[in-house]
Enzyme design. Structure first.
Site, short mmCIF file in Angstrom:
data_model
loop_
_atom_site.label_atom_id
_atom_site.label_comp_id
_atom_site.label_asym_id
_atom_site.label_seq_id
_atom_site.Cartn_x
_atom_site.Cartn_y
_atom_site.Cartn_z
N ARG A 71 1.21 -1.34 -0.07
CA ARG A 71 -0.50 -0.31 0.01
C ARG A 71 1.38 1.32 0.06
NH1 ARG A 71 -2.96 2.66 4.64
NH2 ARG A 71 -3.75 4.43 3.42
N GLU A 131 -7.62 8.67 6.62
CA GLU A 131 -7.63 9.08 7.93
C GLU A 131 -8.21 10.71 7.61
OE1 GLU A 131 -4.12 8.76 10.52
OE2 GLU A 131 -4.34 6.41 10.59
N ASN A 189 -7.20 1.33 9.89
CA ASN A 189 -5.82 1.99 10.69
C ASN A 189 -6.14 1.84 12.08
OD1 ASN A 189 -5.48 2.63 8.35
ND2 ASN A 189 -4.68 4.90 8.20
C1 FCB Z 1 -1.58 6.74 10.71
C2 FCB Z 1 -0.98 7.96 9.40
C3 FCB Z 1 0.68 6.97 9.23
C4 FCB Z 1 1.39 6.87 9.71
C5 FCB Z 1 1.25 6.54 11.23
C6 FCB Z 1 1.91 5.69 12.35
O1 FCB Z 1 -2.20 7.81 11.40
O2 FCB Z 1 -2.08 7.36 8.47
O3 FCB Z 1 1.15 7.74 7.61
O4 FCB Z 1 2.25 8.31 10.36
O5 FCB Z 1 -0.71 7.40 11.91
#
Ligand code: FCB
Length: 452
Positions: A79, A168, A294
């Site tokens: 990804r 996000e 995530n």
């Molecule tokens: C998430 C982000 C990614 C990375 C991780 C630790 O929030 O999507 O880019 O920074 O955290």
């Protein structure tokens, strides 16, 4: 049949993830325009140590070697994100072919190596010119994003089978526009809410574009979902946890899967809400093929004695990563089960999960990271238990393939399963890399055995 083979079927996708601004570098090459993160990094006091993604891991030049590492790791999928300012350096209008050429080469190299590209279209690097014209709080940015998605899908749509429209949106809206800890560093609730709405709207529009220009592909969006646990059964604590769930999770899940904002939150936000035009909610709620999740930690939330909506408590009895994030694998399990139950997405991928630790190279040059290895093992086990509960989990991506630019923390925080020596850009697979490699291999072998 062992437990593991039942949990992870033979077509389960094992992957690793990273993102354009965090690993590419080459920030001035081949016609790339400025992004909000270039500007933010150049603003004194915003990013630790004055670090920037100008060089990062130099993935732009070293991607072939990095793909060789991925092959050694044995992942099914990688990804990564496309840098919008490489494709439309001026935000609108002229498409920069050299930018598209890079992703063309990258995708072909991945496919030639038997690794499936999972492409995130927006992982936070908005062209600065668009920010100057109003940024995400301005509805016109949605039109600009349409142009960008058309350009990328027009070039890569024949080969990409998995698209992620946004990464996000909560982080962009609140951390970038509401609280200013991320680019572009604005501090306005109204801007945060307008950003959230426009990100969601642009997601819905991108779904339509991708259906047309990349037929047969699967389209989804990645949300940062953490499972807030109430500190006690007291109604104030339960209400506080529900507020956090509304802020982080339901504010995005409800529009995407139900076509409406959650009414309790809408009531609270009403005075600062942006204009919602006819048809917006229907566009946002367009059916998607998968949800990306995530997850890193899950907060313990209670009432705030000082009159705020909620307060986060520190657990004393759990391990923490170098980010100070509490290790709560059960939270991933509970979140996955809850999302499946409440929203029933057709499929879910864990698109990021991992841990930062202060890694060091030993005398022999090796990097041993037993804490990260334990973290990954526990979270993967929790994901497996969610499958046992009927969750349509189809894949898991470790964050991150390699150490990289960790936003406002700069290069201080290392999330990779591959260590990057930033002085030489040398890559050193960590202990967790070999653990993950062996885990994937044995999981596959068991699944194949069970299927035979
Ligand atoms: C998430 C982000 C990614 C990375 C991780 C630790 O929030 O999507 O880019 O920074 O955290």
């Amino acid at each position: 049949m062992s437990d593991q083979s039942r949990r992870f079927p033979s077509d389960f996708v094992w992957g690793a993830a990273t993102a354009s601004y965090q690993h590419e570098g080459a920030s001035n090459e081949d016609g790339r325009g400025e992004s909000v993160w270039d500007r933010f990094c150049a603003t004194p006091g915003k990013v630790r140590n004055g670090d920037s993604g100008a060089i990062a891991c130099d993935f732009y030049h070293r991607y072939r070697d990095d793909i060789a590492l991925m092959r050694e790791l044995g992942i099914d999928a990688f990804r990564f994100s496309v840098a919008w300012p490489r494709i439309l350096p001026n935000g609108r209008g002229a498409v920069n072919d050299k930018g598209l050429d890079f992703y063309d080469r990258l995708v072909d190299e991945l496919l030639g190596s038997g690794i499936e590209p999972f492409v995130t279209l927006f992982h936070w690097d908005t062209p600065q010119v668009l920010e100057d014209a109003g940024g995400w709080p301005a509805r016109a940015t949605v039109d600009a994003y349409d142009e960008y998605v058309e350009a990328v899908a027009g070039r890569l749509g024949d080969r990409i089978k998995h698209w992620i429209t946004h990464n996000e949106p909560w982080v962009v809206a609140w951390i970038g526009y509401g609280w200013g800890h991320h680019a572009p560093g604005r501090t306005s609730d109204a801007d945060a809410l307008a950003t959230a709405h426009h990100l969601l709207l642009s997601h819905g529009r991108a779904v339509e574009i991708l259906r047309a220009l990349s037929p047969g592909s699967e389209v989804g969006i990645t949300l940062n979902l953490d499972h807030p646990y109430a500190a006690s059964d007291a109604p104030e604590d339960v209400a506080a946890a529900r507020w956090v769930d509304g802020m982080h999770n339901r504010w995005f899940l409800d529009p995407l899967f139900r076509g409406e904002y959650p009414s309790d939150m809408l009531e609270a936000f009403q005075p600062t809400m942006p204009a919602i035009e006819d048809g917006d909610m229907r566009t946002i709620g367009a059916p998607i093929d998968f949800l990306g999740v995530n997850n890193y930690t899950s907060p313990l939330v209670g009432a705030d004695a000082n009159g705020g909506r909620s307060r986060f408590f520190h657990r004393e009895d759990v391990d923490r990563t170098d980010m100070g994030w509490e290790v709560v694998p059960e939270g991933l399990h509970d979140m996955l089960v809850r999302v499946q139950r409440d929203y029933d997405p057709p499929a879910i991928y864990v698109t990021e999960n991992g841990a930062a630790f202060a890694d060091v190279r030993g005398h022999d040059g090796a990097v041993l990271d037993p804490e990260r290895q334990a973290y990954l093992a526990e979270y993967i086990d929790a994901a497996g238990r969610a499958i046992d509960q009927g969750v349509a989990l189809r894949g898991y991506f470790a964050w991150s393939l390699m150490d990289n630019f960790e936003w406002a923390w700069g290069y201080w925080k290392r999330f990779g399963i591959v260590y990057v020596d930033y002085a030489t850009l040398e890559r050193v697979p960590k202990g967790s890399f070999y653990w993950y490699r062996d885990f994937i291999e044995s999981s596959r072998a068991q699944a194949d055995e069970a299927a035979a």
